[in-house]
Motif scaffolding. Structure first.
Motif, short mmCIF file in Angstrom:
data_model
loop_
_atom_site.label_atom_id
_atom_site.label_comp_id
_atom_site.label_asym_id
_atom_site.label_seq_id
_atom_site.Cartn_x
_atom_site.Cartn_y
_atom_site.Cartn_z
N LYS A 154 1.33 4.08 -3.09
CA LYS A 154 1.06 5.50 -2.84
C LYS A 154 2.08 6.38 -3.57
O LYS A 154 1.77 7.50 -4.00
N GLU A 168 0.83 -1.21 0.00
CA GLU A 168 0.00 0.00 0.00
C GLU A 168 0.86 1.26 0.00
O GLU A 168 0.59 2.22 -0.72
N ASN A 186 6.32 9.44 3.66
CA ASN A 186 5.84 8.40 2.74
C ASN A 186 6.98 7.51 2.26
O ASN A 186 6.79 6.31 2.03
#
Length: 227
Positions: A122, A118, A197
Motif C-alpha cells: 500500500k 499487503e 498506514n
C-alpha cells in the motif's frame, strides 16, 4: 497544524515568526474567549509575552497543557484558570497549586493489524526488506540523530529506516546537518495524514526520544498510537 488550517477560515489562522510580540495585536484583534497554551509559559515563553497574556485585567480564560514531566512546580510564576493534563503524573505533580485540573488522555484504539505484505504494498515498499519506523517532529528531543546512527550502522543489511515528521524552520539548526549526511537507507516522508498506514506496515517501531533535566517526555503519543 495542517488539520487546523483545513478546519477554520484562512483569515483566522495566524503564524508567529521571529517577532512574538505580534501576538499582542492578534489578541486585541480577535478578542478571544479562551487562550490554550500547549506548554506552560515558563518552559518556552519570553517574560514580556507572558506578562501580556496573563495580565490580571484579562477578559479571557487561560488553559494550560504541558508535555513535560520534570518541571519544578514551586517555580511557577504564571497561573492559568485551568489545567488540562495528559497524564495522572502531572495532576499529582501540580496538586499543590490551587487551580482546577482535568485529565485528557489520548485513547489507545486497538485495531487488527493487516497482512504485512499487503500493508507494505500500500505504501509501495518492498516486503523483502525489514522496515523500521520513527515518527516525530525533527527536534533534539525526538532524537532522529540516533535513528540515523542505527541506519548508518546497519547500511549493509536489508533494512530500510523510515522517518515521518515535519522539519520546522525553528529547528533547522538541528535537522539540516542531519539531512545533509542522511544515510541512503533512511527515507524521510515529511508530515503525513495517513500515519496509521505506516504503523500497520512496519516491522519495528523505534522510540528514540531523550530528555534532559529540564525537559522530559510525559505521555508520548506515538507509543500509544503504535500500541
Amino acid at each position: 497544524r495542517n488539520k487546523i488550517k483545513n478546519l477554520i477560515p484562512q483569515d483566522k489562522f495566524f503564524t508567529l515568526y521571529e517577532d512574538k510580540t505580534e501576538l499582542f495585536s492578534i489578541i486585541n484583534k480577535i478578542q478571544p474567549d479562551i487562550i490554550h497554551l500547549e506548554e506552560i509559559p515558563e518552559m518556552f515563553m519570553d517574560n514580556k509575552v507572558a506578562d501580556f497574556i496573563y495580565d490580571i485585567r484579562r477578559t479571557y480564560k487561560i488553559v494550560e497543557t504541558s508535555h513535560d514531566s520534570s518541571y519544578d512546580t514551586t517555580q511557577k510564576r504564571y497561573f492559568p484558570d485551568k489545567f488540562m493534563f495528559v497524564s495522572d503524573w502531572q495532576i499529582n505533580q501540580y496538586k499543590d497549586i490551587n487551580i482546577p485540573s482535568v485529565l485528557v488522555e489520548y485513547p489507545i484504539e486497538y485495531v487488527n493489524r493487516p497482512d504485512r505484505t499487503e500493508a507494505l504494498n500500500k505504501l509501495g515498499l518492498d516486503p523483502e526488506y525489514k522496515h523500521v519506523l520513527h515518527i516525530g517532529l525533527f527536534t533534539p528531543r525526538k532524537n532522529q540523530k540516533e535513528f540515523f546512527d542505527y541506519a548508518r550502522a546497519l547500511k549493509d543489511e536489508k533494512i530500510i529506516f523510515h522517518c515521518v515528521g515535519n522539519q520546522a524552520d525553528n529547528f533547522k539548526w538541528y535537522w539540516e546537518p542531519l539531512m545533509q549526511d542522511k544515510p541512503e537507507n533512511v527515507v524521510w516522508w515529511n508530515e503525513r495524514t495517513d500515519v496509521e498506514n505506516f504503523y500497520q506496515a512496519m516491522d519495528l517501531f523505534l522510540f528514540t526520544s531523550r530528555g534532559t533535566d529540564r525537559d522530559k517526555e510525559t505521555m508520548p503519543l506515538v507509543i500509544r498510537e503504535a500500541i
